[in-house]
Design a protein around this motif. Structure first.
Motif, mmCIF file in Angstrom:
data_model
loop_
_atom_site.group_PDB
_atom_site.id
_atom_site.type_symbol
_atom_site.label_atom_id
_atom_site.label_comp_id
_atom_site.label_asym_id
_atom_site.label_seq_id
_atom_site.Cartn_x
_atom_site.Cartn_y
_atom_site.Cartn_z
ATOM 1 N N LEU A 16 0.832 -1.206 0.000
ATOM 2 C CA LEU A 16 0.000 0.000 0.000
ATOM 3 C C LEU A 16 0.863 1.251 0.000
ATOM 4 O O LEU A 16 0.598 2.213 -0.737
ATOM 5 N N LEU A 17 1.914 1.256 0.837
ATOM 6 C CA LEU A 17 2.745 2.449 0.965
ATOM 7 C C LEU A 17 3.603 2.705 -0.272
ATOM 8 O O LEU A 17 4.171 3.793 -0.404
ATOM 9 N N LYS A 18 3.690 1.724 -1.163
ATOM 10 C CA LYS A 18 4.422 1.927 -2.420
ATOM 11 C C LYS A 18 3.588 2.689 -3.442
ATOM 12 O O LYS A 18 4.140 3.252 -4.396
ATOM 13 N N GLU A 19 2.263 2.701 -3.252
ATOM 14 C CA GLU A 19 1.361 3.264 -4.252
ATOM 15 C C GLU A 19 1.253 4.778 -4.095
ATOM 16 O O GLU A 19 0.709 5.271 -3.108
ATOM 17 N N THR A 20 1.796 5.506 -5.059
ATOM 18 C CA THR A 20 1.814 6.974 -4.985
ATOM 19 C C THR A 20 0.712 7.624 -5.817
ATOM 20 O O THR A 20 0.582 8.847 -5.816
ATOM 21 N N ARG A 21 -0.080 6.821 -6.537
ATOM 22 C CA ARG A 21 -1.197 7.356 -7.312
ATOM 23 C C ARG A 21 -2.455 7.351 -6.454
ATOM 24 O O ARG A 21 -2.823 6.327 -5.889
ATOM 25 N N LYS A 22 -3.106 8.486 -6.359
ATOM 26 C CA LYS A 22 -4.234 8.651 -5.437
ATOM 27 C C LYS A 22 -5.361 7.662 -5.716
ATOM 28 O O LYS A 22 -5.859 7.003 -4.800
ATOM 29 N N GLU A 23 -5.778 7.563 -6.977
ATOM 30 C CA GLU A 23 -6.889 6.673 -7.310
ATOM 31 C C GLU A 23 -6.540 5.217 -7.024
ATOM 32 O O GLU A 23 -7.360 4.460 -6.496
ATOM 33 N N TRP A 24 -5.314 4.835 -7.349
ATOM 34 C CA TRP A 24 -4.898 3.458 -7.116
ATOM 35 C C TRP A 24 -4.711 3.166 -5.625
ATOM 36 O O TRP A 24 -4.942 2.049 -5.162
ATOM 37 N N ALA A 25 -4.297 4.182 -4.862
ATOM 38 C CA ALA A 25 -4.155 4.000 -3.410
ATOM 39 C C ALA A 25 -5.507 3.684 -2.782
ATOM 40 O O ALA A 25 -5.618 2.827 -1.901
ATOM 41 N N HIS A 26 -6.568 4.369 -3.245
ATOM 42 C CA HIS A 26 -7.911 4.085 -2.735
ATOM 43 C C HIS A 26 -8.372 2.691 -3.156
ATOM 44 O O HIS A 26 -9.062 2.004 -2.398
ATOM 45 N N ARG A 27 -7.983 2.267 -4.352
ATOM 46 C CA ARG A 27 -8.327 0.908 -4.781
ATOM 47 C C ARG A 27 -7.629 -0.126 -3.900
ATOM 48 O O ARG A 27 -8.224 -1.143 -3.533
ATOM 49 N N VAL A 28 -6.370 0.142 -3.549
ATOM 50 C CA VAL A 28 -5.627 -0.773 -2.676
ATOM 51 C C VAL A 28 -6.324 -0.892 -1.327
ATOM 52 O O VAL A 28 -6.423 -1.983 -0.753
ATOM 53 N N VAL A 29 -6.816 0.236 -0.800
ATOM 54 C CA VAL A 29 -7.510 0.210 0.493
ATOM 55 C C VAL A 29 -8.711 -0.731 0.438
ATOM 56 O O VAL A 29 -8.917 -1.558 1.333
ATOM 57 N N GLU A 30 -9.516 -0.618 -0.605
ATOM 58 C CA GLU A 30 -10.705 -1.449 -0.727
ATOM 59 C C GLU A 30 -10.345 -2.930 -0.875
ATOM 60 O O GLU A 30 -10.997 -3.799 -0.286
ATOM 61 N N LEU A 31 -9.285 -3.212 -1.638
ATOM 62 C CA LEU A 31 -8.860 -4.599 -1.813
ATOM 63 C C LEU A 31 -8.311 -5.174 -0.513
ATOM 64 O O LEU A 31 -8.638 -6.305 -0.127
ATOM 65 N N LEU A 32 -7.467 -4.398 0.173
ATOM 66 C CA LEU A 32 -6.893 -4.895 1.425
ATOM 67 C C LEU A 32 -7.966 -5.093 2.487
ATOM 68 O O LEU A 32 -7.894 -6.043 3.275
ATOM 69 N N TYR A 33 -8.943 -4.220 2.506
ATOM 70 C CA TYR A 33 -10.022 -4.370 3.487
ATOM 71 C C TYR A 33 -10.770 -5.683 3.270
ATOM 72 O O TYR A 33 -11.139 -6.369 4.229
ATOM 73 N N SER A 34 -10.975 -6.045 2.017
ATOM 74 C CA SER A 34 -11.642 -7.319 1.729
ATOM 75 C C SER A 34 -10.737 -8.502 2.047
ATOM 76 O O SER A 34 -11.197 -9.525 2.559
ATOM 77 N N ILE A 35 -9.427 -8.379 1.784
ATOM 78 C CA ILE A 35 -8.489 -9.465 2.075
ATOM 79 C C ILE A 35 -8.334 -9.640 3.581
ATOM 80 O O ILE A 35 -8.264 -10.762 4.082
ATOM 81 N N PHE A 36 -8.304 -8.547 4.314
ATOM 82 C CA PHE A 36 -8.127 -8.615 5.769
ATOM 83 C C PHE A 36 -9.313 -9.273 6.467
ATOM 84 O O PHE A 36 -9.215 -9.642 7.644
ATOM 85 N N CYS A 37 -10.430 -9.431 5.755
ATOM 86 C CA CYS A 37 -11.569 -10.124 6.347
ATOM 87 C C CYS A 37 -11.268 -11.607 6.591
ATOM 88 O O CYS A 37 -12.046 -12.286 7.273
ATOM 89 N N LEU A 38 -10.156 -12.104 6.062
ATOM 90 C CA LEU A 38 -9.742 -13.479 6.353
ATOM 91 C C LEU A 38 -9.552 -13.678 7.852
ATOM 92 O O LEU A 38 -9.816 -14.765 8.366
#
Length: 419
Positions: free
Chosen positions: A182-204
């Motif tokens: 996540l911290l590697k992503e410097t593009r704003k739109e892609w950073a928000h996409r990473v947040v949504e993906l990680l939130y779903s993955i963290f539901c494990l």
């Protein structure tokens, strides 16, 4: 013939550096066999036990096992049973060797017999075709995450692979490496996409991942100046959003007593001892407090090393919140750390992260989230928070203070008058 003799034979072959062919001839000559295979001596289990006794596999003894499989000295079922008993998935090289062994005969497997026996043999099979046998788990995690990032969603196969990596590497390794992505992503739109993906993955495993994220990873990032640059926007703001989402989700499900089947069955051996991190005896400084107070030159410090955590909490919390719960203590200490950063004279990306974190908390509160984590907010933070543009609103002040207490009403009145 006893298994202890078999173990001695394996060790003797290893000490004398026999080839796999020499080992097979000598073991047949000295121990003999009563049937078509050597399963009655648990040969596969004995070889695997000796081959995987260290942090990395013993290549010579592994060659004995592979020879035994290829020459049908052992049955596939005995090898599968031995593999199913291995549970130390933190040893990457050992896991890799087991996957390579399964790759030798997995295409020839079939199950005949009782249903429970077939299911028992299938126990180690889910790892097959999920992780490439010759790929390190860190690279597998990075590659798979980049794949789901490009697609924009997590499919069932990717979810199973992430679950396998979580089980193999442990909660801290899994969470820490995904936060780095996540911290590697410097593009704003892609950073928000990473947040949504990680939130779903963290539901494990939301509970344990949240404890690790809020109790270990964030304090490390906020207290180490070498990491402050990584908290700059947009990745820093995205991490703040992800942290608040995980905290709210974990806090609400925790107090409802909900837990998924995956979360209930997963072992907790890789979670840090939160009693030592945040001791129940408030007269003793916590591990986090000692860390923050260990150097006078540190820009982020607490008022004193022996400051009681409870002194910063409202009286209502001390009666209604169970501070023996790890999540409650992690949240209380995180807000204590945030309070010290807000009161510090040193500004930087870490203070920007704290601002984003608090703004996200308030935004979620305004959207109607119940069981707000802001109940762990020390009253002393209110005067600092109202200096932020997003917080300088009377309704925000009233929302983040406990108006049922005289002290809360006084703090709110003073903060509103200063707006």
């Amino acid at each position: 013939m006893k298994v202890v003799n078999l173990k001695q034979a394996i060790l003797q072959a290893w000490k004398e550096r026999w080839s796999d062919y020499q080992w097979a001839i000598n073991i047949k000559k000295n121990l003999g066999t009563k049937g078509a295979t050597w399963d009655y001596l648990n040969l596969a289990e004995a070889l695997m036990e000796q081959a995987l006794i260290g942090p990395s596999p013993n290549p010579l003894i592994l060659s004995y096992l592979k020879y035994a499989i290829n020459s049908q000295m052992v049955s596939y079922s005995s090898v599968l049973t031995a593999i199913s008993k291995f549970d130390d998935f933190s040893r990457d090289l050992c896991v890799k060797s087991l996957l390579e062994i399964m790759d030798m005969f997995s295409n020839h497997l079939s199950c005949h017999g009782k249903a429970e026996e077939c299911i028992g043999l299938c126990r180690p099979i889910p790892y097959r075709n999920l992780l490439p046998a010759k790929e390190p788990i860190h690279e597998a995690l990075r590659r798979q995450f980049q794949a789901v990032l490009r697609k924009g969603w997590v499919d069932s196969r990717a979810l199973h692979l992430f679950e396998s990596l979580l089980h193999i590497g442990g909660v801290f390794w899994f969470t820490n490496n995904l936060v780095k992505e996540l911290l590697k992503e410097t593009r704003k739109e892609w950073a928000h996409r990473v947040v949504e993906l990680l939130y779903s993955i963290f539901c494990l495993d939301t509970q344990q991942i949240t404890l690790t994220l809020l109790g270990t990873i964030l304090p490390n990032l906020l207290t180490d100046p070498a990491h402050w640059h990584s908290l700059a926007d947009p990745p820093g703001k995205a991490l703040a959003k992800l942290s608040v989402w995980c905290a709210l989700s974990s806090f609400s499900t925790h107090h409802k007593g909900q837990a998924s089947a995956r979360q209930r069955k997963r072992q907790r051996e890789d979670i840090e001892d939160y009693s030592s991190l945040f001791p129940l005896d408030d007269t003793q400084p916590s591990k986090l407090m000692r860390l923050l107070s260990s150097n006078e030159d540190e820009p982020v410090t607490l008022s004193s090393p022996d400051r009681s955590m409870s002194s910063s909490l409202s009286a209502s919390q001390l009666h209604t919140v169970n501070m023996k719960e790890p999540l409650n203590r992690v949240l209380a200490n995180l807000f204590l750390l945030i309070s010290s950063i807000l009161g510090s004279k040193m500004a930087g990306p870490h203070t920007q992260f704290v601002h984003s974190f608090m703004e996200e908390c308030v935004e979620c509160l305004e959207q109607g989230h119940r069981g707000s984590i802001l109940q762990f907010l020390p009253f002393t933070m209110v005067s600092e928070l109202v200096k932020l543009p997003a917080m300088a609103k009377p309704k925000v002040v009233l929302a983040i203070t406990d108006l049922t207490l005289p002290l809360g009403r006084r703090v709110a009145a003073k903060a509103i008058s200063a707006l």
